[in-house]
Design a protein around this motif. Structure first.
Motif, PDB file in Angstrom:
ATOM      1  N   UNK A 355       0.835  -1.190   0.000  1.00 12.90           N
ATOM      2  CA  UNK A 355       0.000   0.000   0.000  1.00 12.90           C
ATOM      3  C   UNK A 355       0.876   1.249   0.000  1.00 12.90           C
ATOM      4  N   UNK A 356       0.272   2.370  -0.341  1.00 11.44           N
ATOM      5  CA  UNK A 356       0.965   3.665  -0.336  1.00 11.44           C
ATOM      6  C   UNK A 356       2.258   3.653  -1.153  1.00 11.44           C
ATOM      7  N   UNK A 357       2.242   3.003  -2.282  1.00 11.70           N
ATOM      8  CA  UNK A 357       3.462   2.964  -3.087  1.00 11.70           C
ATOM      9  C   UNK A 357       3.621   4.256  -3.879  1.00 11.70           C
ATOM     10  N   UNK A 358       4.846   4.777  -3.961  1.00 12.09           N
ATOM     11  CA  UNK A 358       5.056   5.902  -4.864  1.00 12.09           C
ATOM     12  C   UNK A 358       4.950   5.356  -6.279  1.00 12.09           C
ATOM     13  N   UNK A 359       4.286   6.080  -7.110  1.00 10.37           N
ATOM     14  CA  UNK A 359       4.011   5.523  -8.427  1.00 10.37           C
ATOM     15  C   UNK A 359       5.133   5.842  -9.414  1.00 10.37           C
ATOM     16  N   UNK A 360       6.326   5.367  -9.130  1.00 10.09           N
ATOM     17  CA  UNK A 360       7.446   5.695 -10.007  1.00 10.09           C
ATOM     18  C   UNK A 360       7.509   4.698 -11.167  1.00 10.09           C
ATOM     19  N   UNK A 361       7.575   5.233 -12.380  1.00  7.09           N
ATOM     20  CA  UNK A 361       7.535   4.351 -13.545  1.00  7.09           C
ATOM     21  C   UNK A 361       8.803   3.518 -13.707  1.00  7.09           C
ATOM     22  N   UNK A 380      14.938   9.429 -11.041  1.00  6.88           N
ATOM     23  CA  UNK A 380      14.789  10.405  -9.957  1.00  6.88           C
ATOM     24  C   UNK A 380      13.425  10.263  -9.272  1.00  6.88           C
ATOM     25  N   UNK A 381      13.343  10.689  -8.005  1.00  5.48           N
ATOM     26  CA  UNK A 381      12.111  10.495  -7.231  1.00  5.48           C
ATOM     27  C   UNK A 381      10.912  11.274  -7.754  1.00  5.48           C
ATOM     28  N   UNK A 382      11.127  12.257  -8.631  1.00  3.36           N
ATOM     29  CA  UNK A 382       9.967  12.973  -9.167  1.00  3.36           C
ATOM     30  C   UNK A 382       9.341  12.208 -10.335  1.00  3.36           C
ATOM     31  N   UNK A 383       9.930  11.083 -10.691  1.00  2.00           N
ATOM     32  CA  UNK A 383       9.349  10.259 -11.746  1.00  2.00           C
ATOM     33  C   UNK A 383       9.551  10.835 -13.141  1.00  2.00           C
ATOM     34  N   UNK A 384      10.365  11.885 -13.259  1.00  4.53           N
ATOM     35  CA  UNK A 384      10.548  12.525 -14.561  1.00  4.53           C
ATOM     36  C   UNK A 384      11.281  11.608 -15.544  1.00  4.53           C
ATOM     37  N   UNK A 385      12.010  10.669 -15.011  1.00  2.00           N
ATOM     38  CA  UNK A 385      12.679   9.681 -15.847  1.00  2.00           C
ATOM     39  C   UNK A 385      12.438   8.335 -15.174  1.00  2.00           C
ATOM     40  N   UNK A 623      20.889  15.924  -2.616  1.00  8.82           N
ATOM     41  CA  UNK A 623      20.906  14.660  -3.342  1.00  8.82           C
ATOM     42  C   UNK A 623      19.515  14.061  -3.360  1.00  8.82           C
ATOM     43  N   UNK A 624      19.031  13.785  -4.507  1.00  7.20           N
ATOM     44  CA  UNK A 624      17.664  13.267  -4.545  1.00  7.20           C
ATOM     45  C   UNK A 624      17.536  12.302  -5.695  1.00  7.20           C
ATOM     46  N   UNK A 625      18.618  11.767  -6.084  1.00  5.71           N
ATOM     47  CA  UNK A 625      18.593  11.021  -7.320  1.00  5.71           C
ATOM     48  C   UNK A 625      19.266   9.690  -7.098  1.00  5.71           C
ATOM     49  N   UNK A 626      18.478   8.666  -7.181  1.00  9.26           N
ATOM     50  CA  UNK A 626      19.023   7.353  -6.909  1.00  9.26           C
ATOM     51  C   UNK A 626      19.584   6.764  -8.197  1.00  9.26           C
ATOM     52  N   UNK A 627      20.808   6.406  -8.156  1.00  7.17           N
ATOM     53  CA  UNK A 627      21.449   5.917  -9.359  1.00  7.17           C
ATOM     54  C   UNK A 627      22.076   4.582  -9.024  1.00  7.17           C
ATOM     55  N   UNK A 628      22.696   3.968  -9.948  1.00  3.04           N
ATOM     56  CA  UNK A 628      23.561   2.836  -9.697  1.00  3.04           C
ATOM     57  C   UNK A 628      22.828   1.516  -9.790  1.00  3.04           C
ATOM     58  N   UNK A 629      23.491   0.555 -10.290  1.00 11.29           N
ATOM     59  CA  UNK A 629      22.895  -0.753 -10.445  1.00 11.29           C
ATOM     60  C   UNK A 629      23.417  -1.711  -9.384  1.00 11.29           C
ATOM     61  N   UNK A 630      22.723  -2.796  -9.253  1.00 11.26           N
ATOM     62  CA  UNK A 630      23.191  -3.844  -8.344  1.00 11.26           C
ATOM     63  C   UNK A 630      23.550  -5.066  -9.171  1.00 11.26           C
ATOM     64  N   UNK A 631      24.487  -5.830  -8.675  1.00 10.18           N
ATOM     65  CA  UNK A 631      24.782  -7.097  -9.334  1.00 10.18           C
ATOM     66  C   UNK A 631      23.780  -8.146  -8.864  1.00 10.18           C
ATOM     67  N   UNK A 632      23.484  -9.090  -9.728  1.00 15.99           N
ATOM     68  CA  UNK A 632      22.453 -10.094  -9.471  1.00 15.99           C
ATOM     69  C   UNK A 632      22.991 -11.199  -8.580  1.00 15.99           C
TER      70      UNK A 632
END
Ligand SMILES: *[C@@H]1O[C@H](CO)[C@@H](O)[C@H](O)[C@H]1NC(C)=O
Ligand SMILES: *[C@@H]1O[C@H](CO)[C@@H](O)[C@H](O)[C@H]1NC(C)=O
Ligand SMILES: *[C@@H]1O[C@H](CO)[C@@H](O)[C@H](O)[C@H]1NC(C)=O
Ligand SMILES: *[C@@H]1O[C@H](CO)[C@@H](O)[C@H](O)[C@H]1NC(C)=O
Ligand SMILES: *[C@@H]1O[C@H](CO)[C@@H](O)[C@H](O)[C@H]1NC(C)=O
Length: 632
Positions: A355-361, A380-385, A623-632
Motif C-alpha cells: 500500500x501507499x506505493x510511490x508511483x514511479x515508472x 529520480x524520485x519525481x518520476x521525470x525519468x 541529493x535526490x537522485x538514486x542511481x547505480x545498479x546492483x549485481x544479481x
C-alpha cells in the motif's frame, strides 16, 4: 532588564529552537554532503554538480580522513543528541546513522587489507572508460572545462591506486591470481586502436564541442588540452598494465581464501559482518547454506516428479535448454515479454501485497553492452525519468524464458525498483535516499550500503512472486528455484573458500552439482567471491531474515497480520542493518497487538509525508537522485 539575562534567554531559545531539534538533522546533512564531496564522480552521476571538476582520491591518507570525520560525527551524535527525546522515527534515523559511523570506525583497523586493492577484474579504470562521459553534462564551456580538469587528474588517481597496491604488497595483502589475471587483457581491450582522438574519454570533444556555441579560439584551446590529457591517460593505462605484469603479479596471494592473510580469519568475519549487518559466524552461514540447498533441492525434485522427469536437476535444465519452446526469437521479443509481465501480471497483483506505493515508472531497455545479464538503474524520485531495467538481449538463443520471471521480480517490482522508489521518496535523511554502492573491494572499511537488506529484499521479491501467482507453470517455478539455489550455494561456497580452506575447484564443483549454470559462468562467479569476500552471502541471509521476521509477525499477530503493513514496515526506512529491521518489526508487532481491535498499523504516516516534501526541497540541492545498479 538585565541585558545579560536577555542574552541568555536568546541563547537558550536559540539553542532550543534551532540546535536541539536540528542537531541530528545537521549531523546527517553534514555527513551526506561530506560523502558527496568524497565521491565527486558519483555526485555528478546523481546530478549534484558541485564537484564536477574533481576526481575521487584514492590516496592512502584519505583513510585517516574517513576515520577522523566518522569519529567526530559519532562524538557529535553521542554528546549532543538526547536519544530519549527523539520521536520513534528519529530514533531509527539515529540508530542507522550511528551504525553507519560505527561501521566506518570499526573498519579502520582493516584499512590495510582488501581496501588496498582498488583494481580487480570487476572494478577499476579498465572496466568502462566511457562511463564518465555518459554521466557528464556538456552544455556550457564550464562543463567542458570541468571534464577536462578531471581528465587531467586521472593519471594522478591511477598513481594513488598504485600507491595503495604497493602498500598491499608490503603488507602481504594482495589478491589471488584469479582476481587480477584478466586485467592485462582488459587493458589491452581499452587500448585497442587507442589514439587520443578515438579514445572514449575524448569523444565529447569530437561529438559535442564542435556543435556548441563556445567561441572558436576557446574550442581549439579545449580540444588541444583534451588531446594532451587523453594522451597522458593512454600512457597511464600502459603503465598500469606494466605495473601488474612486472610488479603486482610477482606478489600474489598464494592461497585462495583471505583467511590465509595474517588475522585473516578475523578479517573475513569482519567482511561478513559488514555485508550481513548481523553477528553471525562463518560456520552458521555455511550451515544455513547447506540446509537451504537441501530444502530447495527437494522442492525441485517434487516439481520434477510432477513433470515426470526421471533424471537429475542438471539433466532437467539441459533438457529445457534443448527445447525450442523455451526461447524467444529475438531481443525485441524479450523486451516485450518483460514489459508485458510488468503491466499485465505484476502490477495488477500489487494492491494485494502493498500500500501507499510511490508511483514511479519503470521501463525495460536492452543493455547497451554485452555485459552482465541484467541491471537496474533508478530514476529520480519525481518520476521525470523512469527507473530502467536493462536486459542483456545479445544472446536470445541462449536465454531460456524460465529464468526471466525471477530476474524481473528481482530487478524491478517488487524488487530493486519498488524498494528504491520507496527509499528515494519516503526516507527522511538525504544521505539515505540513495545508495552509494561502489567500491565493493573496500569492505569492511567502507560506509555500509547494507547488502543483506538490499539484496535480501530483492531475493524475497523473487519468492513473493510465487505467492503472487506470477510463475505461470512448473517450468517457470523451476527457473525460480534454480535462481534461489544459486544464492543458497553462495553461502556454502563463500565461507568454503574464505574460511574452510576450499580450493577454487571444490567451489566450482559444488556449484556445478546444484545449479544449472555452465562451468564457465560458475568459474567467473567463484572468482567474484574470491575478490569480494562475503558480498555474495548478502542475498540469502537477508532474504532469510525477512522471511523469519514475517513468520514471527504472522505467528504473533494471527488474524491481525496484514501483509501490506508488514511490507511497509520493511520498506519504510530504506536500506538499514538487519538488527534495526528486527527491532522495527518487533515494535510494530507490539503496537499492533496493543492497538487490538482499533486499526493503527503505522506505515508511511501523514507526518512523514509532509516532511517528505520538505526534505525533497533540501534534496533538490543536495541529493535526490538514486542511481547505480546492483549485481544479481
Ligand atoms: C607480461 O606481458 C607479456 C605480454 O603481454 C606476457 O608475455 C608476459 O608473460 C607477462 N608477464 C607476466 C609476469 O605475466
Ligand atoms: C593482528 O594480530 C596481531 C597479533 O595477534 C595484533 O597485534 C594486531 O593488532 C592484529 N591486527 C588487526 C588488524 O586486528
Ligand atoms: C518442451 O516443453 C514443453 C513445455 O513448454 C513440453 O510440453 C514438451 O514436452 C517439451 N518437449 C520436450 C521434447 O521435452
Ligand atoms: C585452514 O588452514 C589453516 C592453515 O593451513 C588452518 O590453520 C585452519 O585451521 C584451517 N581452517 C579450517 C576451518 O579448517
Ligand atoms: C558433487 O557431487 C558428487 C556426486 O554426487 C559428489 O561426489 C561430490 O562430493 C560433490 N562435490 C561437492 C564439492 O560437494
Amino acid at each position: 532588564m538585565d541585558l545579560r539575562f536577555q542574552l541568555l534567554v536568546i541563547v537558550v531559545l536559540f539553542r532550543l529552537d534551532v540546535c536541539v531539534p536540528n542537531t541530528l538533522d545537521d549531523l546527517q546533512k553534514d555527513y551526506g554532503e561530506w560523502r558527496l564531496q568524497r565521491s565527486p564522480e558519483y555526485s555528478t552521476a546523481m546530478k549534484f554538480h558541485k564537484y564536477n571538476d574533481k576526481t575521487e582520491t584514492f590516496a592512502y591518507k584519505g583513510f585517516d580522513e574517513e576515520f577522523t570525520k566518522s569519529t567526530n560525527l559519532l562524538n557529535g551524535l553521542m554528546n549532543t543528541v538526547v536519544y530519549n527525546q527523539l520521536s520513534p522515527k528519529q530514533k531509527t534515523d539515529y540508530d542507522i546513522f550511528k551504525d553507519t559511523l560505527t561501521t566506518m570506525i570499526n573498519g579502520y583497523k582493516w584499512r590495510d587489507y582488501n581496501a588496498l586493492n582498488p583494481i580487480n577484474f570487476l572494478e577499476g579504470p579498465q572496466i568502462d572508460p566511457s562511463y564518465l562521459q555518459s554521466i557528464t553534462p556538456f552544455d556550457t564551456v564550464g562543463d567542458f572545462e570541468n571534464y577536462l580538469k578531471r581528465l587531467e587528474d586521472y593519471p594522478k588517481q591511477a598513481d594513488e591506486m598504485i600507491e595503495r597496491m604497493n602498500k598491499a604488497i608490503e603488507k602481504k595483502h594482495t589478491y589471488h591470481r584469479v582476481s587480477v589475471n584478466r586485467i592485462p587483457g582488459q587493458i589491452d581491450d581499452v587500448l585497442k586502436n587507442a589514439q587520443p582522438t578515438t579514445f572514449p574519454m575524448y569523444l565529447p570533444f569530437k561529438d559535442r564541442l564542435p556543435k556548441s556555441s563556445i567561441d572558436e579560439t576557446k574550442k581549439q584551446d579545449l580540444d588541444r588540452k583534451a588531446q594532451a590529457a587523453v594522451s597522458k591517460i593512454i600512457d597511464k593505462y600502459r603503465h598500469l598494465k606494466q605495473y601488474f605484469n612486472q610488479t603486482y603479479f610477482k606478489h600474489l596471494r598464494p592461497k585462495f581464501g583471505v583467511n590465509s592473510w595474517d588475522n585473516g580469519t578475523e578479517f573475513y568475519k569482519a567482511c561478513l559482518r559488514w555485508h550481513l549487518s548481523l553477528d553471525i559466524t562463518p560456520d552458521e552461514v555455511h550451515e544455513k547454506g547447506l540446509s537451504e540447498v537441501k530444502r530447495i533441492s527437494s522442492e525441485m525434485k517434487k516439481i520434477m516428479v510432477k513433470l515426470n522427469h526421471q533424471g537429475s536437476v542438471k539433466e532437467f535444465f539441459a533438457n529445457v535448454r534443448q527445447n525450442r519452446s523455451f526461447y524467444l526469437q529475438n531481443g525485441q521479443e524479450i523486451i516485450k515479454w518483460y514489459k508485458d509481465r510488468i503491466k499485465n501480471k505484476i502490477e495488477p497483483q500489487l494492491p494485494k501485497f502493498f500500500k501507499d506505493l510511490p508511483n514511479l515508472p519503470v521501463d525495460v531497455q536492452p543493455n547497451p553492452i554485452d555485459g552482465i545479464g541484467g541491471q537496474y538503474l533508478a530514476g529520480p524520485p519525481d518520476g521525470s525519468r523512469p527507473g530502467t531495467f536493462q536486459v542483456n538481449v545479445f544472446h536470445p538463443e541462449k536465454s531460456v524464458t524460465i529464468d526471466f520471471m525471477a530476474l524481473l521480480l528481482h530487478e524491478t517490482i517488487p524488487g530493486h525498483h519498488l524498494q528504491g522508489s520507496v527509499q528515494s521518496t519516503n526516507v527522511g535523511p538525504a544521505y539515505r535516499r540513495y545508495n552509494l554502492d561502489d567500491k565493493y573491494f573496500q569492505p569492511p572499511f567502507l560506509p555500509p550500503f547494507y547488502t543483506a537488506y538490499l539484496e535480501g529484499w530483492a531475493l524475497y521479491a523473487e519468492s513473493l512472486g510465487e505467492e503472487m501467482g506470477l510463475y505461470e507453470d512448473d517450468y517457470e517455478l523451476m527457473g525460480r528455484y534454480g535462481s534461489e539455489i544459486f544464492r543458497a550455494c553462495r553461502l556454502v561456497v563463500d565461507t568454503g573458500l574464505h574460511h574452510f580452506n576450499w580450493t577454487r575447484d571444490m567451489a566450482i564443483e559444488f556449484m556445478l552439482n546444484y545449479t544449472a549454470y555452465s562451468e564457465q559462468s560458475i568459474s567467473t562467479e567463484v572468482d567474484r567471491y574470491l575478490t569480494w569476500p562475503g558480498q555474495a552471502c548478502g542475498y540469502k541471509i537477508g532474504e532469510l531474515k525477512i522471511k523469519e521476521l514475517r513468520a514471527k509477525a504472522q505467528k504473533d499477530l494471527g488474524s491481525k497480520f496484514d501483509i501490506k503493513d508488514f511490507h511497509s514496515i520493511i520498506l519504510k526506512d530504506g536500506a538499514l542493518p538487519l538488527d534495526i529491521l528486527t527491532k522495527n518489526v518487533n515494535q510494530w508487532i507490539d503496537e499492533t497487538k496493543r492497538a487490538s481491535s482499533v486499526t493503527a498499523a503505522p506505515c508511511i504516516s501523514k507526518a512523514s509525508t509532509n516532511s517528505r516534501h520538505l526534505n525533497l526541497l533540501v534534496g533538490a540541492v543536495t541529493m535526490c537522485f538514486l542511481f547505480k545498479f546492483r549485481v544479481f
